[in-house]
Write an enzyme that holds these catalytic residues in place. Sequence first.
Site, PDB file in Angstrom:
ATOM      1  N   ILE A 147      45.161 -24.532 -10.016  1.00 20.80           N
ATOM      2  CA  ILE A 147      44.249 -25.524  -9.430  1.00 20.80           C
ATOM      3  C   ILE A 147      45.031 -26.484  -8.537  1.00 20.80           C
ATOM      4  O   ILE A 147      44.635 -26.748  -7.393  1.00 20.80           O
ATOM      5  CB  ILE A 147      43.485 -26.292 -10.534  1.00 20.80           C
ATOM      6  CG1 ILE A 147      42.521 -25.366 -11.267  1.00 20.80           C
ATOM      7  CG2 ILE A 147      42.744 -27.492  -9.937  1.00 20.80           C
ATOM      8  CD1 ILE A 147      41.929 -25.963 -12.550  1.00 20.80           C
TER       9      ILE A 147
ATOM     10  N   ALA B 188      46.115 -24.836  -5.268  1.00 18.51           N
ATOM     11  CA  ALA B 188      44.987 -24.647  -4.351  1.00 18.51           C
ATOM     12  C   ALA B 188      44.468 -25.977  -3.809  1.00 18.51           C
ATOM     13  O   ALA B 188      44.090 -26.076  -2.643  1.00 18.51           O
ATOM     14  CB  ALA B 188      43.858 -23.898  -5.052  1.00 18.51           C
ATOM     15  N   GLU B 189      44.433 -26.984  -4.660  1.00 14.55           N
ATOM     16  CA  GLU B 189      43.841 -28.265  -4.279  1.00 14.55           C
ATOM     17  C   GLU B 189      44.727 -29.096  -3.351  1.00 14.55           C
ATOM     18  O   GLU B 189      44.246 -29.648  -2.373  1.00 14.55           O
ATOM     19  CB  GLU B 189      43.502 -29.090  -5.523  1.00 14.55           C
ATOM     20  CG  GLU B 189      42.363 -28.527  -6.354  1.00 14.55           C
ATOM     21  CD  GLU B 189      40.991 -28.774  -5.746  1.00 14.55           C
ATOM     22  OE1 GLU B 189      40.881 -29.477  -4.721  1.00 14.55           O
ATOM     23  OE2 GLU B 189      40.018 -28.258  -6.300  1.00 14.55           O
ATOM     24  N   SER B 190      46.008 -29.240  -3.700  1.00 19.16           N
ATOM     25  CA  SER B 190      46.858 -30.186  -2.953  1.00 19.16           C
ATOM     26  C   SER B 190      48.247 -29.654  -2.630  1.00 19.16           C
ATOM     27  O   SER B 190      49.042 -30.369  -2.043  1.00 19.16           O
ATOM     28  CB  SER B 190      47.037 -31.460  -3.767  1.00 19.16           C
ATOM     29  OG  SER B 190      47.889 -31.208  -4.887  1.00 19.16           O
TER      30      SER B 190
ATOM     31  N   TYR C 132      37.599 -20.154  -3.097  1.00 19.42           N
ATOM     32  CA  TYR C 132      38.362 -21.124  -3.898  1.00 19.42           C
ATOM     33  C   TYR C 132      38.666 -20.543  -5.285  1.00 19.42           C
ATOM     34  O   TYR C 132      39.808 -20.573  -5.746  1.00 19.42           O
ATOM     35  CB  TYR C 132      37.589 -22.435  -4.032  1.00 19.42           C
ATOM     36  CG  TYR C 132      38.208 -23.397  -5.032  1.00 19.42           C
ATOM     37  CD1 TYR C 132      39.278 -24.204  -4.671  1.00 19.42           C
ATOM     38  CD2 TYR C 132      37.738 -23.475  -6.343  1.00 19.42           C
ATOM     39  CE1 TYR C 132      39.858 -25.070  -5.590  1.00 19.42           C
ATOM     40  CE2 TYR C 132      38.314 -24.328  -7.264  1.00 19.42           C
ATOM     41  CZ  TYR C 132      39.371 -25.125  -6.886  1.00 19.42           C
ATOM     42  OH  TYR C 132      39.945 -25.973  -7.796  1.00 19.42           O
TER      43      TYR C 132
END
Length: 132
Positions: free
Chosen positions: A27, A30-32, A115
């Site tokens: 996560i 993928a997110e930051s 995502y």
Amino acid sequence: MKKTKYDSWFRKAAQKYNVSESLLKGIAKAESNFNAKSVSSAGAMGVMQLMPATAKSLGVTDPYDAGQNIMGGAKCISQKLKEFNGDERMALAAYNAGSGAVKRYGGIPSYCKSYVNKVQSYKKAYETAGAV
């Protein structure tokens, strides 16, 4: 995949909220891309990209503090996993788009599929590399 400078936080969060450490790293990647100062165009903040109201509801007082943010993100995905009876794909879609969107759509919204696939791919890479 290599280890991250936040591994101790990922380990603590995974243990506290009974979620996979490699899922949390997937996560965050993928997110930051593990950037504690990251801010999305929608206003999501930090390593796990928490929205301001979500961060507050999770007890995160400083979303740019990597430890708090990772603990908050772990708590959030743990809640989503419980809400969707352990279905990781649905939980990830809810993490990304909100539980309401997943329920309205009756499954994973089409705009969340890439995502969800990306996070699961990163998760598998962390597991396979033995980085966790």
